[in-house]
Design a protein around this motif. Structure first.
Motif, PDB file in Angstrom:
ATOM      1  N   PHE A 215      60.437   4.193  21.826  1.00  0.00           N
ATOM      2  CA  PHE A 215      60.839   4.364  23.481  1.00  0.00           C
ATOM      3  C   PHE A 215      59.632   3.355  24.018  1.00  0.00           C
ATOM      4  CE2 PHE A 215      60.217   5.925  27.882  1.00  0.00           C
ATOM      5  CZ  PHE A 215      61.501   5.673  28.276  1.00  0.00           C
ATOM      6  N   ILE A 216      58.457   3.284  23.806  1.00  0.00           N
ATOM      7  CA  ILE A 216      57.491   2.416  24.319  1.00  0.00           C
ATOM      8  C   ILE A 216      57.744   1.161  23.984  1.00  0.00           C
ATOM      9  CG2 ILE A 216      54.917   1.933  24.127  1.00  0.00           C
ATOM     10  CD1 ILE A 216      54.364   4.981  23.902  1.00  0.00           C
TER      11      ILE A 216
ATOM     12  N   LYS B 166      60.872  -0.580  25.721  1.00  0.00           N
ATOM     13  CA  LYS B 166      60.520  -0.542  26.853  1.00  0.00           C
ATOM     14  C   LYS B 166      59.405  -1.646  27.471  1.00  0.00           C
ATOM     15  CE  LYS B 166      63.685   2.346  28.820  1.00  0.00           C
ATOM     16  NZ  LYS B 166      64.661   1.626  29.450  1.00  0.00           N
ATOM     17  N   GLY B 167      58.665  -2.490  26.415  1.00  0.00           N
ATOM     18  CA  GLY B 167      58.131  -3.484  26.819  1.00  0.00           C
ATOM     19  C   GLY B 167      56.633  -2.997  26.271  1.00  0.00           C
ATOM     20  N   ASN B 168      56.497  -2.060  25.462  1.00  0.00           N
ATOM     21  CA  ASN B 168      55.039  -1.583  24.944  1.00  0.00           C
ATOM     22  C   ASN B 168      54.161  -1.040  25.840  1.00  0.00           C
ATOM     23  OD1 ASN B 168      55.342  -3.117  22.288  1.00  0.00           O
ATOM     24  ND2 ASN B 168      55.110  -5.127  23.564  1.00  0.00           N
ATOM     25  N   SER B 169      55.086  -0.508  27.198  1.00  0.00           N
ATOM     26  CA  SER B 169      54.045   0.188  27.940  1.00  0.00           C
ATOM     27  C   SER B 169      55.095   0.911  28.846  1.00  0.00           C
ATOM     28  CB  SER B 169      53.178  -0.534  28.818  1.00  0.00           C
ATOM     29  OG  SER B 169      52.411  -0.014  29.700  1.00  0.00           O
ATOM     30  N   VAL B 170      54.708   2.436  29.033  1.00  0.00           N
ATOM     31  CA  VAL B 170      55.844   2.906  29.726  1.00  0.00           C
ATOM     32  C   VAL B 170      54.817   4.059  30.672  1.00  0.00           C
ATOM     33  CG1 VAL B 170      57.696   3.062  28.307  1.00  0.00           C
ATOM     34  CG2 VAL B 170      56.103   5.006  28.020  1.00  0.00           C
ATOM     35  N   LYS B 171      55.455   4.370  32.060  1.00  0.00           N
ATOM     36  CA  LYS B 171      54.861   5.240  32.846  1.00  0.00           C
ATOM     37  C   LYS B 171      54.996   6.579  32.154  1.00  0.00           C
ATOM     38  CE  LYS B 171      54.980   2.928  37.426  1.00  0.00           C
ATOM     39  NZ  LYS B 171      55.579   3.144  38.631  1.00  0.00           N
TER      40      LYS B 171
ATOM     41  N   PRO C 210      47.910  10.794  40.955  1.00  0.00           N
ATOM     42  CA  PRO C 210      47.700   9.921  39.789  1.00  0.00           C
ATOM     43  C   PRO C 210      48.688   9.822  38.582  1.00  0.00           C
ATOM     44  CG  PRO C 210      45.780  11.294  40.401  1.00  0.00           C
ATOM     45  CD  PRO C 210      46.915  11.820  40.963  1.00  0.00           C
ATOM     46  N   GLU C 211      48.983   8.552  38.352  1.00  0.00           N
ATOM     47  CA  GLU C 211      49.744   8.320  37.182  1.00  0.00           C
ATOM     48  C   GLU C 211      49.185   7.442  36.140  1.00  0.00           C
ATOM     49  OE1 GLU C 211      54.288   7.319  38.475  1.00  0.00           O
ATOM     50  OE2 GLU C 211      53.165   6.359  40.142  1.00  0.00           O
ATOM     51  N   PHE C 212      49.644   7.470  34.861  1.00  0.00           N
ATOM     52  CA  PHE C 212      49.080   6.894  33.907  1.00  0.00           C
ATOM     53  C   PHE C 212      50.163   6.346  32.878  1.00  0.00           C
ATOM     54  CE2 PHE C 212      48.970  11.309  32.900  1.00  0.00           C
ATOM     55  CZ  PHE C 212      49.761  11.145  31.460  1.00  0.00           C
ATOM     56  N   LYS C 213      50.035   5.349  32.125  1.00  0.00           N
ATOM     57  CA  LYS C 213      50.752   4.525  31.338  1.00  0.00           C
ATOM     58  C   LYS C 213      50.381   4.967  29.910  1.00  0.00           C
ATOM     59  CE  LYS C 213      48.655   0.258  31.388  1.00  0.00           C
ATOM     60  NZ  LYS C 213      48.837  -1.292  31.895  1.00  0.00           N
TER      61      LYS C 213
END
Length: 241
Positions: free
Chosen positions: A134-135, A138-143, A193-196
């Motif tokens: 999935f990561i 989706k472009g090597n980075s996901v929230k 706070p969010e992270f990827k």
């Protein structure tokens, strides 16, 4: 996972350059004989750490195993690494050159379709493969919110206890991160706070983008080239290994 980058293993002159920090590689015969116990102890130490896929610090190897044979460090580790490769099909690889942190990766040939799976951890590793896929797609980075939403679609709920995976949120954000399969990075100026999520160094060593793309293509019954951008990235990554 399969070991994909053999050239980065700890063998030969490259190993000496990375591990000795200028120490003399000459080890007297007597020291070699006396340090054999340290080789065996180190192999056991590394295997125990690998059971939980805990990254291994050089400082811990020196403190707990090498001890008074510090001057023979490079030779002891080199011989332990050789034993691990020949007997167990594992290879000691440095993933952090500044802090000197190592992991063991699978060095055995992999049968078609076997990804990230070993022993009783097969189910967890299967989930990990899906997350890594999935990561990448989706472009090597996901929230984190996007990942939780994706897992919901698979009927895997981070807020609920799973019969196989246990606490899914803890598995993903703590266990997989501690094992260096995943990395998390805070997203600035987010409230709450969010992270990827991104691939961690163990994932980079034990699998490849091409393997992951092939897995996705097989699951969806399509040719890998259907995803032009990911296919190009996977081919380029494969060419650099």
């Amino acid at each position: 996972m399969s070991q994909r980058k053999r050239s980065k293993g700890l063998g030969g002159s490259q190993f000496s350059t990375q591990m000795t920090d200028g120490e003399d590689d000459f080890i007297p015969t007597q020291v070699q004989r006396q340090s054999q116990d340290q080789v065996s102890e180190l192999v056991q130490f590394l295997l125990v750490k690998d059971q939980k896929k805990i990254p291994i610090k050089r400082a811990d190897m020196l403190k707990n195993i090498i001890r008074e044979y510090r001057n023979a460090y490079s030779e002891i580790v080199k011989r332990a690494d050789r034993t691990l490769q020949e007997v167990f099909g594992l290879q000691l690889v440095e993933i952090d050159t500044k802090r000197h942190i190592y992991i063991l990766i699978n060095n055995l040939p992999r049968a078609e379709g076997q990804h990230l799976c070993r022993g009783k951890e097969k189910e967890k590793m299967g989930l990990l493969l899906v997350i890594l896929s999935f990561i990448f797609m989706k472009g090597n980075s996901v929230k984190d919110s996007a990942l939780w939403e994706f897992l919901h679609l698979l009927r895997v709920y981070p807020g609920k206890q799973h019969s196989v995976f246990g606490d899914v949120r803890k598995l993903v954000t703590e266990e997989f991160v501690r094992q260096k399969y995943l990395e998390t990075t805070p997203i600035p100026l987010t409230d709450p706070p969010e992270f990827k999520f991104q691939w961690g160094p163990r994932a980079e060593k034990e699998t490849s983008k091409k393997d992951v793309l092939n897995f996705v293509a097989k699951m969806q019954g399509k040719d890998p080239a259907f995803w032009a951008s990911q296919f190009s990235e996977a081919e380029a990554s494969q060419a650099n290994t």
